[in-house]
Motif scaffolding. Structure first.
Motif, PDB file in Angstrom:
ATOM      1  N   GLN A 522       0.083   2.015  -4.918  1.00 51.41           N
ATOM      2  CA  GLN A 522      -0.453   1.686  -3.590  1.00 51.41           C
ATOM      3  C   GLN A 522      -0.163   0.233  -3.226  1.00 51.41           C
ATOM      4  OE1 GLN A 522      -4.574   2.762  -3.749  1.00 51.41           O
ATOM      5  NE2 GLN A 522      -4.154   4.979  -3.431  1.00 51.41           N
ATOM      6  N   GLU A 523      -0.321  -0.656  -4.224  1.00 52.88           N
ATOM      7  CA  GLU A 523      -0.039  -2.062  -3.939  1.00 52.88           C
ATOM      8  C   GLU A 523       1.444  -2.282  -3.649  1.00 52.88           C
ATOM      9  OE1 GLU A 523      -1.439  -4.184  -7.295  1.00 52.88           O
ATOM     10  OE2 GLU A 523      -3.584  -3.996  -6.750  1.00 52.88           O
ATOM     11  N   ALA A 524       2.249  -1.522  -4.323  1.00 57.14           N
ATOM     12  CA  ALA A 524       3.697  -1.692  -4.112  1.00 57.14           C
ATOM     13  C   ALA A 524       4.151  -1.096  -2.790  1.00 57.14           C
ATOM     14  CB  ALA A 524       4.463  -1.047  -5.262  1.00 57.14           C
ATOM     15  N   ASN A 525       3.446  -0.145  -2.252  1.00 57.32           N
ATOM     16  CA  ASN A 525       3.863   0.559  -1.038  1.00 57.32           C
ATOM     17  C   ASN A 525       2.911   0.263   0.152  1.00 57.32           C
ATOM     18  OD1 ASN A 525       6.167   2.362  -2.032  1.00 57.32           O
ATOM     19  ND2 ASN A 525       4.531   2.862  -3.484  1.00 57.32           N
ATOM     20  N   THR A 526       2.327  -0.906   0.134  1.00 58.04           N
ATOM     21  CA  THR A 526       1.395  -1.239   1.225  1.00 58.04           C
ATOM     22  C   THR A 526       2.124  -1.285   2.569  1.00 58.04           C
ATOM     23  OG1 THR A 526       0.095  -2.527  -0.337  1.00 58.04           O
ATOM     24  CG2 THR A 526      -0.264  -2.970   2.013  1.00 58.04           C
ATOM     25  N   ASN A 527       3.328  -1.755   2.545  1.00 53.52           N
ATOM     26  CA  ASN A 527       4.096  -1.907   3.791  1.00 53.52           C
ATOM     27  C   ASN A 527       5.112  -0.782   3.977  1.00 53.52           C
ATOM     28  OD1 ASN A 527       2.748  -4.363   4.322  1.00 53.52           O
ATOM     29  ND2 ASN A 527       4.185  -5.467   2.956  1.00 53.52           N
ATOM     30  N   SER A 528       4.983   0.270   3.237  1.00 58.69           N
ATOM     31  CA  SER A 528       6.001   1.347   3.315  1.00 58.69           C
ATOM     32  C   SER A 528       5.748   2.314   4.462  1.00 58.69           C
ATOM     33  CB  SER A 528       6.015   2.144   2.005  1.00 58.69           C
ATOM     34  OG  SER A 528       6.391   1.308   0.937  1.00 58.69           O
ATOM     35  N   GLY A 529       4.631   2.286   5.030  1.00 57.62           N
ATOM     36  CA  GLY A 529       4.346   3.188   6.137  1.00 57.62           C
ATOM     37  C   GLY A 529       3.301   4.221   5.782  1.00 57.62           C
ATOM     38  N   PRO A 530       2.797   4.916   6.808  1.00 56.47           N
ATOM     39  CA  PRO A 530       1.724   5.895   6.567  1.00 56.47           C
ATOM     40  C   PRO A 530       2.181   7.130   5.786  1.00 56.47           C
ATOM     41  CG  PRO A 530       2.441   5.936   8.855  1.00 56.47           C
ATOM     42  CD  PRO A 530       3.145   4.753   8.251  1.00 56.47           C
ATOM     43  N   GLU A 531       3.443   7.504   5.869  1.00 57.47           N
ATOM     44  CA  GLU A 531       3.903   8.722   5.175  1.00 57.47           C
ATOM     45  C   GLU A 531       3.810   8.541   3.658  1.00 57.47           C
ATOM     46  OE1 GLU A 531       7.812   9.521   6.541  1.00 57.47           O
ATOM     47  OE2 GLU A 531       7.152  10.122   8.570  1.00 57.47           O
ATOM     48  N   LYS A 532       4.249   7.432   3.188  1.00 65.32           N
ATOM     49  CA  LYS A 532       4.173   7.171   1.739  1.00 65.32           C
ATOM     50  C   LYS A 532       2.732   7.136   1.279  1.00 65.32           C
ATOM     51  CE  LYS A 532       6.226   6.094  -2.131  1.00 65.32           C
ATOM     52  NZ  LYS A 532       7.101   7.042  -2.833  1.00 65.32           N
ATOM     53  N   ILE A 533       1.852   6.536   2.103  1.00 69.24           N
ATOM     54  CA  ILE A 533       0.440   6.468   1.731  1.00 69.24           C
ATOM     55  C   ILE A 533      -0.171   7.865   1.701  1.00 69.24           C
ATOM     56  CG2 ILE A 533      -1.816   5.602   2.466  1.00 69.24           C
ATOM     57  CD1 ILE A 533      -0.373   3.141   3.569  1.00 69.24           C
ATOM     58  N   GLU A 534       0.234   8.727   2.660  1.00 70.43           N
ATOM     59  CA  GLU A 534      -0.284  10.099   2.673  1.00 70.43           C
ATOM     60  C   GLU A 534       0.172  10.871   1.421  1.00 70.43           C
ATOM     61  OE1 GLU A 534       0.955  11.911   6.241  1.00 70.43           O
ATOM     62  OE2 GLU A 534      -0.404  10.730   7.535  1.00 70.43           O
ATOM     63  N   VAL A 535       1.397  10.645   1.022  1.00 72.93           N
ATOM     64  CA  VAL A 535       1.897  11.322  -0.195  1.00 72.93           C
ATOM     65  C   VAL A 535       1.094  10.882  -1.404  1.00 72.93           C
ATOM     66  CG1 VAL A 535       3.853  11.563  -1.756  1.00 72.93           C
ATOM     67  CG2 VAL A 535       4.208  11.672   0.705  1.00 72.93           C
ATOM     68  N   LEU A 536       0.839   9.595  -1.514  1.00 75.28           N
ATOM     69  CA  LEU A 536       0.056   9.105  -2.650  1.00 75.28           C
ATOM     70  C   LEU A 536      -1.362   9.652  -2.611  1.00 75.28           C
ATOM     71  CD1 LEU A 536       1.280   5.383  -2.799  1.00 75.28           C
ATOM     72  CD2 LEU A 536       1.902   7.254  -4.341  1.00 75.28           C
ATOM     73  N   ASP A 537      -1.955   9.742  -1.435  1.00 79.31           N
ATOM     74  CA  ASP A 537      -3.313  10.314  -1.323  1.00 79.31           C
ATOM     75  C   ASP A 537      -3.317  11.794  -1.729  1.00 79.31           C
ATOM     76  OD1 ASP A 537      -4.318   7.902  -0.516  1.00 79.31           O
ATOM     77  OD2 ASP A 537      -4.125   8.333   1.645  1.00 79.31           O
ATOM     78  N   ALA A 538      -2.270  12.493  -1.287  1.00 77.51           N
ATOM     79  CA  ALA A 538      -2.199  13.926  -1.661  1.00 77.51           C
ATOM     80  C   ALA A 538      -2.064  14.084  -3.181  1.00 77.51           C
ATOM     81  CB  ALA A 538      -1.032  14.590  -0.942  1.00 77.51           C
ATOM     82  N   MET A 539      -1.258  13.272  -3.793  1.00 78.87           N
ATOM     83  CA  MET A 539      -1.099  13.346  -5.255  1.00 78.87           C
ATOM     84  C   MET A 539      -2.417  13.034  -5.953  1.00 78.87           C
ATOM     85  SD  MET A 539       2.629  11.527  -5.778  1.00 78.87           S
ATOM     86  CE  MET A 539       2.431  11.507  -7.525  1.00 78.87           C
ATOM     87  N   LYS A 540      -3.117  12.030  -5.430  1.00 77.02           N
ATOM     88  CA  LYS A 540      -4.397  11.660  -6.023  1.00 77.02           C
ATOM     89  C   LYS A 540      -5.402  12.802  -5.905  1.00 77.02           C
ATOM     90  CE  LYS A 540      -7.851   7.970  -5.784  1.00 77.02           C
ATOM     91  NZ  LYS A 540      -8.246   6.704  -5.098  1.00 77.02           N
ATOM     92  N   LYS A 541      -5.426  13.403  -4.691  1.00 76.60           N
ATOM     93  CA  LYS A 541      -6.348  14.517  -4.484  1.00 76.60           C
ATOM     94  C   LYS A 541      -5.999  15.694  -5.419  1.00 76.60           C
ATOM     95  CE  LYS A 541      -8.065  17.593  -0.883  1.00 76.60           C
ATOM     96  NZ  LYS A 541      -7.965  17.998   0.545  1.00 76.60           N
ATOM     97  N   ARG A 542      -4.709  15.999  -5.496  1.00 78.52           N
ATOM     98  CA  ARG A 542      -4.268  17.115  -6.349  1.00 78.52           C
ATOM     99  C   ARG A 542      -4.596  16.834  -7.816  1.00 78.52           C
ATOM    100  NH1 ARG A 542      -0.456  21.170  -5.713  1.00 78.52           N
ATOM    101  NH2 ARG A 542      -0.702  22.615  -7.477  1.00 78.52           N
TER     102      ARG A 542
END
Length: 560
Positions: A522-542
């Motif tokens: 998350q810290e590395a992809n703070t500026n990557s955009g909302p799509e990357k953040i959504e993918v990380l959230d989905a992985m976390k949820k899964r």
């Protein structure tokens, strides 16, 4: 139906049906072939046992059930050998395991191979056994023939003694001394002139001529018949012996009155016995006639002398008176001699009769002994002939004797026996040999994996139980071991608690690692955009959903 047959062959091969059904078809076909190889020695075992039992009994109710039991034993042993074989071992352990099982298989193969070899050599073995039987019978006959010849010699000696005594008995009835045989007629009447003597001789010759001629004829007939009678007696004794040998089976090998014995009896014995009786009766008649003629000759001679004396009495009274006086003296002497002779002969006849009776009794005992010897010989021969001699031991000895007969024939039979025995042993050991030289397949790997898992679980259980026992010894729960159910529940609870703790520790460690990794991402992809953040959230949820599901499954299973 095909599935049931296939499972039957799986069972024969010693393999597990459930595990084999997880394997490919080609692996299943291989184990079907293994099961088929087990049936081959089983079938040979049934045949061998049935043949071995048939040498002991003819009852099918005994032979076939026992043969089936023996075939089932061979099947069970072969199946156990196949089921116990493991290919994933070191060569040393594999060879030792194979060698042990091969020794057992060879021993079982010998039990099958030897009766089958005896069955294949049955005709030859039977001929050897029958030759030995015939040799034993011939030895028995030779022994009994010697005994019978001894008894027959004793009987012949007694026959000769009886004939001698009977001849003496016949001689006791002859009284030749009463009427003296004279060389010339002058001894009857002393003082005769030459002319008177010639006239007396002519009268005597004329009176005795019919009887003398008949006596010569009778004597000639007796002289002609005596050699014939003696020859018939000799031939009768010879054919009687041949007839008895035929009855005893010494000539043709058939015991009893067979065609040959009846032929001897009808063609040789009966005609000679009839002729001997006829000639014997004729000789006896001639002997009686001879005695009668001799008596008649003496009477005729006496009558002629009496007639001549009468005529001389008219001529010379003095000679007549002297003759009468001499005749009276002679009659007195003859009467005295006759009285003494009768007394003496009666005593002699009594003695001879006793001797004859004694000899006849001995002869009867000898004949009984001869009959007993013949009966014993028949019994011994019938016992030898009726011996079955079909047992395995007798056939094995006959086979060994066959090996020793002849340089080339015995060696050929021995080599053939070895080859056939090796062949049958190979047939019996073929399931184990095929299993040993077959490459391990999927079933062997699955089975080896299951065994490794079981061994690992067993080792883990032993270590866990050791730790539990150490803790139990240090704690105050030693009394729990007195109640097995409570002890098992306590062990199970302790193990489950330890497993749950380790499971939770592993989950917590995994969650921490995941959280740290997600934080870094998350810290590395703070500026990557909302799509990357959504993918990380989905992985976390899964991840957390999966973690929660694992916990539910673990604790649900433990509770169950």
């Amino acid at each position: 139906m095909l599935r049931s047959i296939k499972r039957t062959f799986f069972w024969l091969s010693g393999a597990g049906t459930e595990t084999l059904e997880l394997c490919p078809n080609w692996e299943q076909r291989k184990y079907v072939a293994f099961g088929a190889t087990v049936l081959v020695p089983c079938a040979f075992a049934f045949i061998a046992c049935a043949y071995a039992l048939s040498t002991l009994t003819d009852k099918a109710s005994v032979i076939y059930p026992v043969a089936l039991v023996w075939a089932f034993i061979i099947l069970t042993i072969d199946r156990a050998l196949l089921a116990g074989y493991r290919p994933f071992l070191s060569w040393t352990r594999k060879l030792s395991q194979f060698a042990l099982r091969l020794c057992v298989a060879i021993l079982m193969g010998l039990t099958i191979a030897h009766p089958l070899v005896l069955l294949l050599f049955r005709d030859t073995i039977t001929s050897v056994i029958e030759e030995d039987r015939a040799q034993e019978i011939e030895e028995v006959r030779s022994v009994f023939a010697t005994n019978k010849e001894t008894v027959r010699g004793e009987i012949n000696r007694l026959d000769a003694s009886v004939a001698d005594q009977r001849e003496k008995w016949t001689e006791t009835f002859q009284a030749r001394f009463i009427i003296q045989d004279r060389e010339d007629a002058s001894d009857a009447l002393p003082g005769l002139t030459a002319e008177q003597q010639q006239e007396l001789d002519a009268s005597i010759a004329e009176a005795t001529q019919p009887f003398t001629e008949r006596l010569d004829v009778v004597q000639q007939q007796a002289d002609e018949l005596s050699p014939t009678y003696a020859k018939l007696q000799t031939e009768l004794g010879y054919w009687q012996t041949e007839y008895e040998r035929e009855l005893n089976g010494q000539r043709s090998g058939l015991v009893g009155e067979g065609p040959r014995a009846r032929s001897i009896k009808a063609d040789q014995l009966e005609p000679r016995r009839t002729e001997a009786q006829r000639i014997g009766a004729l000789l006896e008649h001639l002997s009686a006639e001879k005695a009668t003629l001799q008596t008649q000759i003496r009477e005729a001679e006496k009558n002629a002398i009496a007639t001549f004396e009468t005529r001389l009495a008219e001529i010379d009274a003095a000679n007549r008176a002297e003759e009468e006086r001499v005749a009276a003296l002679k009659r007195q002497v003859e009467e005295d001699q006759a009285t003494a002779f009768v007394t003496q002969q009666n005593a002699l006849r009594d003695t001879i009769k006793q001797q004859i009776d004694s000899l006849l009794a001995e002869q009867e005992l000898a004949k009984q002994e001869l009959a007993a010897v013949a009966a014993e010989e028949r019994t011994r021969i019938e016992a030898l002939q009726n011996e079955p001699r079909r047992d395995v031991l007798t056939q094995t000895l006959a086979l060994h004797e066959l090996f020793e007969q002849g340089a080339e024939g015995g060696k050929f039979a021995f080599y053939t026996y070895c080859i056939l025995t090796a062949l049958f042993m190979l047939v019996d050991t073929i399931p184990l040999i095929v299993k040993f030289f077959t490459k391990p397949g999927p079933y062997d790997r699955l089975l080896d994996r299951d065994e490794i898992s079981f061994d690992a679980e067993h080792q883990a259980f032993k270590e866990s139980h050791a730790r539990y026992m150490e803790k139990l010894a240090d704690g105050n729960l030693i009394a729990v071991t007195r109640n097995k159910r409570l002890e098992h529940a306590l062990v199970d609870g302790v193990e489950h608690s330890r497993a749950a703790r380790e499971f939770l520790d592993s989950l917590i460690a995994m969650e921490r690692s995941f959280a740290e990794q997600m934080k870094l991402e998350q810290e590395a992809n703070t500026n990557s955009g909302p799509e990357k953040i959504e993918v990380l959230d989905a992985m976390k949820k899964r991840f957390y959903e999966d973690l929660h599901r694992r916990m539910e499954v673990f604790f649900t299973t433990q509770h169950a």
